[in-house]
Design an enzyme around this catalytic site. Sequence first.
Site, PDB file in Angstrom:
ATOM      1  N   ARG A  96     -12.941  14.602  36.579  1.00 52.30           N
ATOM      2  CA  ARG A  96     -13.586  15.571  37.463  1.00 52.30           C
ATOM      3  C   ARG A  96     -15.049  15.187  37.665  1.00 52.30           C
ATOM      4  NH1 ARG A  96     -13.677  22.212  37.227  1.00 52.30           N
ATOM      5  NH2 ARG A  96     -14.815  22.427  39.187  1.00 52.30           N
TER       6      ARG A  96
ATOM      7  N   ARG B  30      -9.092  19.704  42.738  1.00 52.00           N
ATOM      8  CA  ARG B  30      -9.684  19.375  41.436  1.00 52.00           C
ATOM      9  C   ARG B  30      -8.704  18.547  40.613  1.00 52.00           C
ATOM     10  NH1 ARG B  30     -10.942  24.922  41.790  1.00 52.00           N
ATOM     11  NH2 ARG B  30     -13.105  25.173  42.430  1.00 52.00           N
TER      12      ARG B  30
ATOM     13  N   ASP C 192      -9.465  21.605  36.105  1.00 48.63           N
ATOM     14  CA  ASP C 192     -10.366  22.751  36.054  1.00 48.63           C
ATOM     15  C   ASP C 192     -10.028  23.529  34.788  1.00 48.63           C
ATOM     16  OD1 ASP C 192     -12.260  24.644  36.820  1.00 48.63           O
ATOM     17  OD2 ASP C 192     -10.912  25.689  38.188  1.00 48.63           O
TER      18      ASP C 192
ATOM     19  N   ASP D 177     -11.349  26.825  32.796  1.00 47.32           N
ATOM     20  CA  ASP D 177     -12.204  28.005  32.885  1.00 47.32           C
ATOM     21  C   ASP D 177     -12.132  28.819  31.607  1.00 47.32           C
ATOM     22  OD1 ASP D 177     -13.113  27.607  35.531  1.00 47.32           O
ATOM     23  OD2 ASP D 177     -11.324  28.562  36.357  1.00 47.32           O
TER      24      ASP D 177
END
Length: 190
Positions: A95, A106, A109, A111
């Site tokens: 990334r 992406r 990712d 989170d």
Amino acid sequence: MAPEQLETAPRQAVTCWIGLGSNMGHPEQQLRDAMAALRDLAGCQVTWRSRLYRTQPVGGPQQPDFINAVVRMVTTLAPLGLLCALHKLETRAGRQRSREVYWGPRMLDLDLLIYGDAIVRSPALTLPHPRLHERAFVLLPLAEYDPQLRIPGAGCVNDHLPATLHGQGIKALSDDLDQQAQPMRTAASV
């Protein structure tokens, strides 16, 4: 949570939830590799993971569907330390945040969705994740663990899930590999 606590390791391990997503390269493999990397993070122990879900992108440019999942872990890392570790895993997977289109495709990712019962609003970190309660690709995997799971300051998962399912195409993937070696939720791991 006070700003200085964002960088201070907790006195006891904290339960947190991590959202995973990918729609570039080989997304299913990206998520499996990321789950393995999360298991190897110092100061963290993965205690549960959801199945994989295929999800239509929300917002942003036209792009391929995402593969999403959620991981439950306990950690002794401070919130910003954990966020930094997640960003390093994203970078290792390819990334490049500085080159991304907002809400665009992406490679990986990761989170930080929930960190204990912390409610944080700072330039560096917002907890719980600011759009958690709007996203079926997060809520459905969380509901797989516990529909009554509390989102700090926002009620429980089931309070938000019905409204998000309409118009957010999401489908659980049936994949035997995905279910192998999945940590079991037991009284000792909760």
